[in-house]
Design a protein around this motif. Structure first.
Motif, PDB file in Angstrom:
ATOM      1  N   MET A  54       0.831  -1.198   0.000  1.00  0.00           N
ATOM      2  CA  MET A  54       0.000   0.000   0.000  1.00  0.00           C
ATOM      3  C   MET A  54       0.863   1.243   0.000  1.00  0.00           C
ATOM      4  N   ALA A  55       0.354   2.287  -0.627  1.00  0.00           N
ATOM      5  CA  ALA A  55       1.148   3.498  -0.794  1.00  0.00           C
ATOM      6  C   ALA A  55       1.541   4.108   0.544  1.00  0.00           C
ATOM      7  N   SER A  56       0.704   3.911   1.569  1.00  0.00           N
ATOM      8  CA  SER A  56       0.974   4.555   2.845  1.00  0.00           C
ATOM      9  C   SER A  56       2.050   3.828   3.650  1.00  0.00           C
ATOM     10  N   GLU A  57       2.498   2.681   3.163  1.00  0.00           N
ATOM     11  CA  GLU A  57       3.467   1.922   3.943  1.00  0.00           C
ATOM     12  C   GLU A  57       4.892   2.187   3.491  1.00  0.00           C
ATOM     13  N   PRO A  58       5.842   2.070   4.424  1.00  0.00           N
ATOM     14  CA  PRO A  58       7.242   2.212   4.043  1.00  0.00           C
ATOM     15  C   PRO A  58       7.601   1.154   3.008  1.00  0.00           C
ATOM     16  N   ALA A  59       8.547   1.488   2.146  1.00  0.00           N
ATOM     17  CA  ALA A  59       8.972   0.543   1.117  1.00  0.00           C
ATOM     18  C   ALA A  59       9.605  -0.683   1.765  1.00  0.00           C
ATOM     19  N   GLY A  60       9.644  -1.780   1.038  1.00  0.00           N
ATOM     20  CA  GLY A  60      10.220  -3.006   1.554  1.00  0.00           C
ATOM     21  C   GLY A  60       9.348  -3.562   2.656  1.00  0.00           C
ATOM     22  N   ASP A  61       9.969  -4.228   3.612  1.00  0.00           N
ATOM     23  CA  ASP A  61       9.201  -4.796   4.721  1.00  0.00           C
ATOM     24  C   ASP A  61       9.973  -4.516   6.003  1.00  0.00           C
ATOM     25  N   PRO A  62       9.889  -3.271   6.490  1.00  0.00           N
ATOM     26  CA  PRO A  62      10.717  -2.883   7.640  1.00  0.00           C
ATOM     27  C   PRO A  62      10.317  -3.632   8.906  1.00  0.00           C
ATOM     28  N   THR A  63      11.234  -3.657   9.848  1.00  0.00           N
ATOM     29  CA  THR A  63      10.892  -4.172  11.165  1.00  0.00           C
ATOM     30  C   THR A  63      10.254  -3.048  11.981  1.00  0.00           C
ATOM     31  N   VAL A  64       9.618  -3.448  13.075  1.00  0.00           N
ATOM     32  CA  VAL A  64       8.991  -2.485  13.972  1.00  0.00           C
ATOM     33  C   VAL A  64      10.014  -1.470  14.494  1.00  0.00           C
ATOM     34  N   ALA A  65      11.264  -1.915  14.649  1.00  0.00           N
ATOM     35  CA  ALA A  65      12.295  -1.019  15.175  1.00  0.00           C
ATOM     36  C   ALA A  65      12.679   0.062  14.174  1.00  0.00           C
ATOM     37  N   GLU A  66      12.395  -0.188  12.897  1.00  0.00           N
ATOM     38  CA  GLU A  66      12.854   0.735  11.849  1.00  0.00           C
ATOM     39  C   GLU A  66      11.847   1.822  11.509  1.00  0.00           C
ATOM     40  N   ILE A  67      10.627   1.693  11.991  1.00  0.00           N
ATOM     41  CA  ILE A  67       9.594   2.682  11.677  1.00  0.00           C
ATOM     42  C   ILE A  67       8.932   3.138  12.959  1.00  0.00           C
ATOM     43  N   SER A  68       8.142   4.211  12.870  1.00  0.00           N
ATOM     44  CA  SER A  68       7.523   4.758  14.072  1.00  0.00           C
ATOM     45  C   SER A  68       6.259   3.982  14.421  1.00  0.00           C
ATOM     46  N   GLU A  69       5.851   4.105  15.682  1.00  0.00           N
ATOM     47  CA  GLU A  69       4.603   3.493  16.116  1.00  0.00           C
ATOM     48  C   GLU A  69       3.444   4.009  15.262  1.00  0.00           C
ATOM     49  N   GLY A  70       3.479   5.306  14.943  1.00  0.00           N
ATOM     50  CA  GLY A  70       2.410   5.886  14.124  1.00  0.00           C
ATOM     51  C   GLY A  70       2.302   5.226  12.759  1.00  0.00           C
ATOM     52  N   GLU A  71       3.464   4.914  12.150  1.00  0.00           N
ATOM     53  CA  GLU A  71       3.427   4.256  10.839  1.00  0.00           C
ATOM     54  C   GLU A  71       2.823   2.853  10.946  1.00  0.00           C
ATOM     55  N   VAL A  72       3.175   2.144  12.017  1.00  0.00           N
ATOM     56  CA  VAL A  72       2.610   0.799  12.195  1.00  0.00           C
ATOM     57  C   VAL A  72       1.093   0.902  12.376  1.00  0.00           C
ATOM     58  N   LEU A  73       0.663   1.844  13.217  1.00  0.00           N
ATOM     59  CA  LEU A  73      -0.782   1.973  13.491  1.00  0.00           C
ATOM     60  C   LEU A  73      -1.541   2.355  12.221  1.00  0.00           C
ATOM     61  N   ARG A  74      -0.958   3.258  11.421  1.00  0.00           N
ATOM     62  CA  ARG A  74      -1.647   3.645  10.184  1.00  0.00           C
ATOM     63  C   ARG A  74      -1.801   2.452   9.241  1.00  0.00           C
ATOM     64  N   ALA A  75      -0.750   1.617   9.188  1.00  0.00           N
ATOM     65  CA  ALA A  75      -0.831   0.442   8.318  1.00  0.00           C
ATOM     66  C   ALA A  75      -1.896  -0.535   8.811  1.00  0.00           C
ATOM     67  N   ILE A  76      -2.030  -0.663  10.128  1.00  0.00           N
ATOM     68  CA  ILE A  76      -3.059  -1.551  10.682  1.00  0.00           C
ATOM     69  C   ILE A  76      -4.448  -0.985  10.395  1.00  0.00           C
ATOM     70  N   LEU A  77      -4.614   0.313  10.673  1.00  0.00           N
ATOM     71  CA  LEU A  77      -5.946   0.915  10.517  1.00  0.00           C
ATOM     72  C   LEU A  77      -6.400   0.891   9.058  1.00  0.00           C
ATOM     73  N   ALA A  78      -5.431   0.970   8.121  1.00  0.00           N
ATOM     74  CA  ALA A  78      -5.794   0.914   6.698  1.00  0.00           C
ATOM     75  C   ALA A  78      -6.441  -0.421   6.357  1.00  0.00           C
ATOM     76  N   ARG A  79      -6.210  -1.434   7.183  1.00  0.00           N
ATOM     77  CA  ARG A  79      -6.758  -2.765   6.927  1.00  0.00           C
ATOM     78  C   ARG A  79      -7.952  -3.092   7.809  1.00  0.00           C
ATOM     79  N   THR A  80      -8.387  -2.137   8.608  1.00  0.00           N
ATOM     80  CA  THR A  80      -9.431  -2.408   9.596  1.00  0.00           C
ATOM     81  C   THR A  80     -10.774  -1.935   9.059  1.00  0.00           C
ATOM     82  N   ALA A  81     -11.719  -2.840   9.010  1.00  0.00           N
ATOM     83  CA  ALA A  81     -13.075  -2.476   8.588  1.00  0.00           C
ATOM     84  C   ALA A  81     -13.779  -1.749   9.743  1.00  0.00           C
ATOM     85  N   PRO A  82     -14.711  -0.855   9.441  1.00  0.00           N
ATOM     86  CA  PRO A  82     -15.455  -0.215  10.536  1.00  0.00           C
ATOM     87  C   PRO A  82     -16.434  -1.201  11.174  1.00  0.00           C
TER      88      PRO A  82
END
Lengths: 330, 330
Positions: free
Chosen positions: B1-29
């Motif tokens: 998805m465009a909103s995600e960092p390129a490649g497949d980073p580890t949790v240590a390499e990106i911010s908590e906010g980036e992880v949460l945004r990637a999760i929420l992009a997949r969450t149905a209401p």
């Protein structure tokens, strides 16, 4: 207690049922309980037809150290941080669910102390709220995941996005105390890389107050519904430092917040940066400020920067638990 | 998805906010959402004026291995086991809260696969239910603590304690499949002490079905409210094996349960002992058996033993996750 095994066994030495019975013996009933602990799920009254729900986890290492936090401290803090999130919506907490993962070497007394901490934090901060359910499992890392539920009692939820130009910006609770307490722990209670137990007799009254703010925070949970009833337009829990959280509220509301430098005390930098205070930050139509809140600023039309103080933009870098806790102390 | 960092980073390499945004992009209401993710707490409709709440945690080691469970599997199972507990009260699940503690080395893709698993489990088992909130922290041990909420839709909750003499004992769901799947994992997919990835091509259709029951259980969540509406007198989720859980229901109701040996299939020992099936065990006034439930026994007046089968008492030793999972496989 008579129902507990003699001595102080580890979790590995007794059954899950024995641990659960010891916890439940220390658990007060919740006022809103329809069905309490012991079935597949609890049933909690939600009189207003909606339920407020939030979850927050404490992990040993990033969030606490057992050398510094007693079981009571840990239970208290795990309850308090979740109660504060419910309050920040304008709701009254009704129930906690506790998912506990503990090392096999954990003493039963540490777990029952946690149960006492949950009970006493609820009694002090949110009377009527109590643990209504939970889960116990083993893990190499002590982990306390708490979910808090709350009831809005007929009021509309107060989100972060409702602040309006001209509103007063107000705060209830501490600014920077918990961070000062954390700095005390890292600065004074370690032996090289290892955390060592706190010697309170080595602390003066002000230091003890800061330590308590860190280990047993007392957020103004009861003021959440007070703010909602008074017409708060926006509200949030300040857990990551005032600078970062006020920036978040300003962005969510598409406004700029101007903080009064004179309202930030003798150490404005500490007030802005310190995390884990769990104060309530709220905005109110001008002229309305309920008891317990003090004015710290004004809502302005959105400008170049979401947060200003003394005419200067404020760096929103706040509290990062990975950075501040995970450093060098085992 | 465009909103995600390129490649497949580890949790240590990106911010908590980036992880949460990637999760929420997949969450149905969630259908019952009043306030969704992103504020201090979610607000969920509880139309009947009460909320059903339960929590259950999966810890790597006692509960799963990442070598055997994909992120999707783990998210699915963490959702399913909690949805089953809500259903066992007779309620319809409305919302999940997910407290996730992950090692720093965890790949973002594993976490987003988990989010997909949560979403798809809800879509398949409890349409309208979805993740409405959560918490992300770091830990050396991958831990997924889920809280599920549900609504009774005007029905009374069905507890474990209401079974009456003469009631039919009925079951919806599997008996022993998940335990067979677990035995397959331990027997066929390890290299010495280490779990190795599952090669589904090495399994026949029956084995695949058992593996799916273990890794992606599909409890009959929709039948919980059906049973409540049909007048179930008692109900529970069978997670620790039929022998232990039927014993618990019998004890809570102060009755004896007599199981029909002929109803336990070709392998009654497996049906009685196997854990993690998340079937629904319920009792109904004689003559009432809603669709999806099959009769497996009868409620008798309390005798010497709480559980009988074929005229013999049944040992209530059931499923112990510490014993069965934690053995010798890393």
């Amino acid at each position: 207690m008579a129902s507990e095994p003699a001595g102080d066994p580890t979790v590995a030495e007794i059954s899950e049922g024995e641990v659960l019975r010891a916890i439940l013996a220390r658990t007060a009933p919740a006022a809103a309980t329809v069905i309490g602990p012991g079935d597949d799920a609890a049933v909690i009254a939600a009189a207003s037809g909606a339920v407020v729900a939030t979850t927050d986890t404490l992990v040993e290492g990033p969030d606490f150290r057992t050398a510094w936090s007693s079981g009571f401290d840990l239970g208290w803090k795990a309850a308090a941080v979740n109660l504060a999130d419910v309050a920040a919506m304008g709701a009254a907490p009704t129930a906690l669910l506790v998912a506990l993962a503990v090392p096999r070497s954990t003493r039963l007394s540490y777990i029952t102390d946690m149960a006492d901490g949950f009970r006493e934090a609820c009694a002090a901060l949110a009377p009527g709220c109590a643990v209504v359910g939970g889960d116990l499992t083993v893990s190499d890392v002590l982990t306390v995941a708490v979910t808090a539920l709350g009831d809005l009692r007929g009021l509309a939820p107060v989100t972060r996005s409702g602040a309006r130009v001209g509103d007063a910006v107000a705060l209830a609770g501490e600014m920077g105390e918990a961070a000062t307490g954390l700095a005390l722990l890292f600065g004074r209670f370690r032996d090289g890389e290892h955390a060592v137990p706190v010697d309170r007799s080595a602390l003066d009254a002000r230091e003890r107050r800061a330590l308590d703010a860190q280990l047993r925070p007392a957020p103004p949970v009861g003021l959440g519904p007070v703010a909602a009833a008074a017409g708060a337009t926006a509200m949030m829990d300040v857990s990551d430092g005032l600078a970062l959280d006020a920036t978040r509220l300003a962005r969510a509301s598409a406004v700029t917040i101007e903080l009064d430098l004179s309202a930030l005390g003798a150490e404005p930098r500490r007030a802005l940066a310190g995390g884990e205070d769990h104060a309530l930050l709220a905005t109110f139509p001008d002229g309305i400020l309920p008891p317990g809140f003090r004015r710290i600023g004004t809502v302005l039309a959105a400008g170049e920067h979401p947060l200003m103080c003394g005419g200067e933009p404020v760096d929103p870098s706040g509290w990062d638990p990975y950075r501040d806790w995970d450093a060098t102390v085992a």
